[in-house]
Design a protein around this motif. Structure first.
Motif, mmCIF file in Angstrom:
data_model
loop_
_atom_site.group_PDB
_atom_site.id
_atom_site.type_symbol
_atom_site.label_atom_id
_atom_site.label_comp_id
_atom_site.label_asym_id
_atom_site.label_seq_id
_atom_site.Cartn_x
_atom_site.Cartn_y
_atom_site.Cartn_z
ATOM 1 N N TYR A 242 -2.350 82.612 59.433
ATOM 2 C CA TYR A 242 -0.898 81.566 59.140
ATOM 3 C C TYR A 242 -0.114 82.592 58.195
ATOM 4 C CZ TYR A 242 -3.821 78.711 62.086
ATOM 5 O OH TYR A 242 -4.456 78.524 63.270
ATOM 6 N N GLY A 243 -0.522 83.302 57.910
ATOM 7 C CA GLY A 243 0.571 83.498 56.199
ATOM 8 C C GLY A 243 0.227 85.384 56.175
ATOM 9 N N THR A 244 1.393 85.953 55.811
ATOM 10 C CA THR A 244 1.973 87.370 55.152
ATOM 11 C C THR A 244 1.666 87.191 54.028
ATOM 12 O OG1 THR A 244 4.029 86.445 54.878
ATOM 13 C CG2 THR A 244 3.478 87.210 57.543
ATOM 14 N N PRO A 245 1.500 88.549 54.094
ATOM 15 C CA PRO A 245 1.351 90.012 55.039
ATOM 16 C C PRO A 245 -0.386 90.276 55.710
ATOM 17 C CG PRO A 245 1.348 90.563 52.076
ATOM 18 C CD PRO A 245 1.338 89.569 52.675
ATOM 19 N N ALA A 246 -0.653 90.482 56.733
ATOM 20 C CA ALA A 246 -1.169 90.510 56.698
ATOM 21 C C ALA A 246 -1.770 91.817 57.790
ATOM 22 C CB ALA A 246 -1.365 89.599 58.295
ATOM 23 N N THR A 247 -2.712 92.566 57.500
ATOM 24 C CA THR A 247 -2.832 93.681 58.388
ATOM 25 C C THR A 247 -4.053 94.034 58.602
ATOM 26 O OG1 THR A 247 -1.891 95.341 55.639
ATOM 27 C CG2 THR A 247 -2.442 96.552 56.849
ATOM 28 N N PHE A 248 -4.061 94.270 60.140
ATOM 29 C CA PHE A 248 -4.734 94.841 60.532
ATOM 30 C C PHE A 248 -4.525 96.442 61.631
ATOM 31 C CE2 PHE A 248 -3.536 90.205 62.393
ATOM 32 C CZ PHE A 248 -4.395 90.192 61.888
ATOM 33 N N ILE A 249 -5.772 96.749 60.660
ATOM 34 C CA ILE A 249 -6.711 98.422 61.481
ATOM 35 C C ILE A 249 -7.706 98.274 62.046
ATOM 36 C CG2 ILE A 249 -7.205 100.559 59.814
ATOM 37 C CD1 ILE A 249 -6.395 98.630 57.112
ATOM 38 N N GLY A 250 -7.429 98.747 63.212
ATOM 39 C CA GLY A 250 -8.491 98.825 64.271
ATOM 40 C C GLY A 250 -9.012 97.170 64.372
ATOM 41 N N ASP A 251 -9.800 97.326 64.066
ATOM 42 C CA ASP A 251 -10.910 95.427 64.370
ATOM 43 C C ASP A 251 -10.625 95.522 63.013
ATOM 44 O OD1 ASP A 251 -11.572 96.671 66.936
ATOM 45 O OD2 ASP A 251 -13.334 97.155 66.438
ATOM 46 N N ASP A 252 -10.662 95.935 62.142
ATOM 47 C CA ASP A 252 -10.630 94.989 60.435
ATOM 48 C C ASP A 252 -9.020 94.195 60.048
ATOM 49 O OD1 ASP A 252 -12.652 96.032 59.611
ATOM 50 O OD2 ASP A 252 -12.463 97.718 59.886
ATOM 51 N N LYS A 253 -9.005 92.720 59.203
ATOM 52 C CA LYS A 253 -8.006 92.479 59.472
ATOM 53 C C LYS A 253 -8.013 92.776 57.743
ATOM 54 C CE LYS A 253 -9.285 88.438 60.012
ATOM 55 N NZ LYS A 253 -9.006 87.103 61.001
ATOM 56 N N VAL A 254 -6.754 92.490 56.659
ATOM 57 C CA VAL A 254 -7.064 92.360 55.560
ATOM 58 C C VAL A 254 -5.369 91.587 55.209
ATOM 59 C CG1 VAL A 254 -6.615 94.296 52.797
ATOM 60 C CG2 VAL A 254 -8.002 95.064 54.592
ATOM 61 N N LEU A 255 -6.179 90.941 54.756
ATOM 62 C CA LEU A 255 -4.617 89.391 54.388
ATOM 63 C C LEU A 255 -4.598 89.862 52.784
ATOM 64 C CD1 LEU A 255 -6.698 86.328 55.893
ATOM 65 C CD2 LEU A 255 -5.252 87.975 57.509
ATOM 66 N N GLY A 256 -2.933 89.196 53.469
ATOM 67 C CA GLY A 256 -2.211 89.367 51.554
ATOM 68 C C GLY A 256 -1.914 90.681 50.961
ATOM 69 N N TYR A 257 -2.118 91.311 49.796
ATOM 70 C CA TYR A 257 -2.342 92.438 49.427
ATOM 71 C C TYR A 257 -3.181 92.590 48.075
ATOM 72 C CZ TYR A 257 -1.011 96.555 46.234
ATOM 73 O OH TYR A 257 -0.319 97.838 45.296
ATOM 74 N N GLN A 258 -4.289 93.243 49.125
ATOM 75 C CA GLN A 258 -5.697 94.484 48.290
ATOM 76 C C GLN A 258 -5.677 95.584 48.714
ATOM 77 O OE1 GLN A 258 -8.785 91.235 49.218
ATOM 78 N NE2 GLN A 258 -7.894 90.617 50.703
ATOM 79 N N GLU A 259 -5.204 96.001 47.685
ATOM 80 C CA GLU A 259 -4.884 97.418 47.194
ATOM 81 C C GLU A 259 -6.787 97.798 48.123
ATOM 82 O OE1 GLU A 259 -3.624 101.320 44.351
ATOM 83 O OE2 GLU A 259 -2.708 99.636 44.143
ATOM 84 N N ARG A 260 -7.477 97.779 47.449
ATOM 85 C CA ARG A 260 -8.715 98.102 47.583
ATOM 86 C C ARG A 260 -9.443 97.888 48.374
ATOM 87 N NH1 ARG A 260 -12.320 96.734 41.551
ATOM 88 N NH2 ARG A 260 -10.621 98.390 40.678
ATOM 89 N N SER A 261 -9.402 96.950 49.207
ATOM 90 C CA SER A 261 -9.892 96.970 50.806
ATOM 91 C C SER A 261 -8.541 97.494 51.414
ATOM 92 C CB SER A 261 -9.721 95.274 50.733
ATOM 93 O OG SER A 261 -10.116 94.559 49.924
ATOM 94 N N LEU A 262 -7.234 97.557 50.870
ATOM 95 C CA LEU A 262 -6.538 98.777 52.058
ATOM 96 C C LEU A 262 -7.331 99.940 52.345
ATOM 97 C CD1 LEU A 262 -3.127 97.981 51.738
ATOM 98 C CD2 LEU A 262 -3.702 97.503 53.457
ATOM 99 N N LYS A 263 -7.310 100.943 51.023
ATOM 100 C CA LYS A 263 -8.023 101.799 50.870
ATOM 101 C C LYS A 263 -9.821 101.950 51.439
ATOM 102 C CE LYS A 263 -6.151 103.448 46.682
ATOM 103 N NZ LYS A 263 -6.408 104.319 45.272
ATOM 104 N N ARG A 264 -10.228 101.117 51.491
ATOM 105 C CA ARG A 264 -11.686 101.274 51.690
ATOM 106 C C ARG A 264 -11.493 101.374 53.370
ATOM 107 N NH1 ARG A 264 -14.134 97.262 54.338
ATOM 108 N NH2 ARG A 264 -12.641 95.958 53.078
ATOM 109 N N VAL A 265 -10.839 99.987 54.224
ATOM 110 C CA VAL A 265 -11.082 100.159 55.536
ATOM 111 C C VAL A 265 -10.106 101.502 56.015
ATOM 112 C CG1 VAL A 265 -9.860 98.675 57.459
ATOM 113 C CG2 VAL A 265 -10.677 97.607 55.485
ATOM 114 N N LEU A 266 -9.050 101.890 55.557
ATOM 115 C CA LEU A 266 -8.437 102.800 55.814
ATOM 116 C C LEU A 266 -9.303 104.592 55.257
ATOM 117 C CD1 LEU A 266 -4.762 102.090 54.362
ATOM 118 C CD2 LEU A 266 -6.129 102.731 57.153
ATOM 119 N N GLY A 267 -9.809 104.033 54.818
ATOM 120 C CA GLY A 267 -10.871 105.686 54.149
ATOM 121 C C GLY A 267 -10.181 106.176 52.927
#
Length: 93
Positions: free
Chosen positions: A52-77
């Protein structure tokens, strides 16, 4: 790094949304932006995912809510040079 579909749900006047998009651009990641302020159907799509909030980033089957740089990097490889890697050596005196 595998090519996964990346979808970022954003809203107007959202500084964390701008940070996510800026990082994706910096890393050369292709993505589709869906602005929920400008398109109500995108907001309904987001709600169907129980988000119910943004930003919400969907990468394949994973999602990263908010601004989480480390999580984005991890999911993106993307390796995080700021963290110790298996080849790093720590010396204590």
């Amino acid at each position: 790094m595998s090519q996964q579909e990346v979808v970022v749900y954003t809203s107007d006047h959202c500084t964390h949304c701008k940070k996510v998009l800026s990082k994706l651009n910096e890393w050369g990641i292709d993505y589709k932006e869906k602005n929920v302020t400008q398109n109500r159907s995108y907001f309904k799509e987001l709600q169907q995912q129980k988000v119910y909030g943004t930003p919400a980033t969907f990468i394949g089957d994973d999602k990263v809510l908010g601004y989480q740089e480390r999580s984005l990097k991890r999911v993106l490889g993307i390796e995080d040079a700021g963290r110790f890697q298996s080849t790093d050596t720590i010396h204590f005196s």
